[in-house]
Design an enzyme around this catalytic site. Structure first.
Site, PDB file in Angstrom:
ATOM      1  N   HIS A 129       0.868  -1.186   0.000  1.00 57.21           N
ATOM      2  CA  HIS A 129       0.000   0.000   0.000  1.00 57.21           C
ATOM      3  C   HIS A 129       0.901   1.231   0.000  1.00 57.21           C
ATOM      4  O   HIS A 129       1.812   1.333   0.824  1.00 57.21           O
ATOM      5  CB  HIS A 129      -0.905   0.019   1.228  1.00 57.21           C
ATOM      6  CG  HIS A 129      -2.041   0.985   1.116  1.00 57.21           C
ATOM      7  ND1 HIS A 129      -1.860   2.355   1.113  1.00 57.21           N
ATOM      8  CD2 HIS A 129      -3.381   0.780   0.987  1.00 57.21           C
ATOM      9  CE1 HIS A 129      -3.033   2.950   1.002  1.00 57.21           C
ATOM     10  NE2 HIS A 129      -3.979   2.022   0.919  1.00 57.21           N
TER      11      HIS A 129
ATOM     12  N   ASP B  80      -7.233  -5.717   2.334  1.00 60.09           N
ATOM     13  CA  ASP B  80      -7.979  -6.614   1.451  1.00 60.09           C
ATOM     14  C   ASP B  80      -7.624  -8.076   1.723  1.00 60.09           C
ATOM     15  O   ASP B  80      -8.491  -8.949   1.686  1.00 60.09           O
ATOM     16  CB  ASP B  80      -7.700  -6.265  -0.016  1.00 60.09           C
ATOM     17  CG  ASP B  80      -8.234  -4.904  -0.400  1.00 60.09           C
ATOM     18  OD1 ASP B  80      -9.401  -4.625  -0.097  1.00 60.09           O
ATOM     19  OD2 ASP B  80      -7.478  -4.111  -0.994  1.00 60.09           O
TER      20      ASP B  80
END
Length: 380
Positions: A284, A325
């Site tokens: 990320h 996720d």
């Protein structure tokens, strides 16, 4: 892990005086830590130095600043709701991971909406004509948006009431049963999940409630800036969330896990990377040291052997750590939730953040209307 630079290295890369470096640190733009070898000296986060050097190299022309702000660049909208600061997600001054240890989504809404008491998300009785899920969420929010009052010029109290009703309708559309209990319990009942599983769902909802100016939140704020009804702003957020590069990433994660189950984790990882596709659910841009939301959720759920091997294979191949996720996929597999549970949890939780940003945008009174830099043909 992040690389750390000495004071001399930081000054050389930035081409600035020490006073300027210290000013960047004091404003939170560059991370600093004591040097482990010599605590009297400091080290500076290399990622922050590189980003600052890039901004300085671009110059301060308005077009360069605006272009860089669109994609992970300089903050472009003033907000008091949330931010990501040196690897920590912050909700109005509170660490989101710490908040997720015990708070409900209703209590988190009170934090994000700046209210003194938890918000009640009363859901109507589910419509038997609609199966819970994405299609029902779009359909019911669209009806609510079509019937809604414009948000412009209304009080914060009135907007809060609209937001609570819209989130309640969305919760019902996504599978939460009717009743006065917190939404994580209502989802757990519908999914036949025990108390430990319900608590993990609660934690996931809190961790997903907001994430500063992500794509879906920006869409909600643009819609809010026109004075559209609250439900229309949430619908704009939901539409943006559904894309595979945002909340729709959960489907790709489930596919990756299925590939790993058939071919093995290492082989599945190689297959994805060989097709020039980034591994979904790993890495990320805002969390170079790892997504703290993922770490917090994974700490309270059992990671099955397949997910563990996939995490290890991804780390070995790319050096990237799992993000939220991945944690949602592990939660879904471990509790036997519906395949689209990651999207449902993401949409329900983030609607609370969309509502907070909608209210902040409406009360600011400003319209979001950027200009395009035209590069096409011109008339003769």
């Amino acid at each position: 892990m992040s690389e750390w630079l000495s004071r001399e290295e930081a000054l050389e890369r930035l081409k600035v005086r020490p006073q300027t470096l210290y000013a960047y640190v004091s404003r939170g733009r560059i991370g600093m830590q004591p040097d482990r070898a010599d605590p009297r000296r400091s080290q500076y986060r290399a990622d922050d130095i590189a980003a600052m050097a890039t901004r300085r190299a671009r110059g301060r022309s308005p077009s360069a600043i605006a272009e860089s702000a669109i994609a992970w660049g300089e903050p472009s909208i003033v907000t008091s709701i949330s931010t990501v600061l040196h690897g920590h997600l912050v909700y109005r001054g509170q660490d989101a991971v710490a908040l997720s240890a015990s708070a409900t989504l209703e209590e988190t809404a009170a934090v994000l909406w700046a209210l003194p008491e938890p918000v009640a998300f009363r859901a109507p009785t589910p419509d038997a004509a609609h199966q819970p899920g994405r299609a029902s969420a779009f359909a019911q929010l669209a009806v609510l948006a079509g019937q809604g009052r414009p948000s412009l010029g209304r009080s914060a109290t009135s907007l809060h009431a609209d937001a609570a009703h819209a989130v309640g309708v969305l919760a019902s559309a996504l599978g939460a049963s009717a009743g006065p209990d917190p939404v994580h319990w209502r989802l757990a009942r519908d999914w036949s999940v025990d108390a430990a599983g319900a608590d993990a769902i609660r934690r996931a909802l809190v961790l997903l409630a907001d994430h500063e100016l992500n794509a879906s939140t920006f869409a909600a704020r643009v819609t809010a800036s026109t004075g559209a009804p609250m439900a229309a702003c949430l619908l704009a957020g939901l539409a943006t969330l559904s894309g595979p590069r945002h909340g729709g990433a959960g489907e790709a994660v489930m596919q990756l896990a299925e590939d790993a189950g058939r071919h093995g984790a290492e082989a599945a990882t190689r297959r994805w990377l060989s097709h020039d596709r980034p591994l979904p659910s790993f890495g990320h841009p805002l969390y170079p040291d790892g997504d703290p939301r993922a770490a917090a959720l994974l700490s309270v759920i059992d990671i099955d052997d397949l997910s563990q091997s996939l995490r290890d294979a991804a780390l070995a191949a790319t050096g990237a750590r799992p993000n939220i996720d991945f944690a949602l996929a592990v939660l879904t597999r471990g509790l036997g939730l519906p395949r689209d549970a990651p999207f449902r949890l993401f949409a329900l939780a983030r609607s609370v953040g969309w509502a907070a940003h909608t209210i902040e945008q409406v009360t600011s009174g400003s319209v979001i209307r950027p200009r395009g830099r035209y590069e096409g043909l011109l008339p003769r």
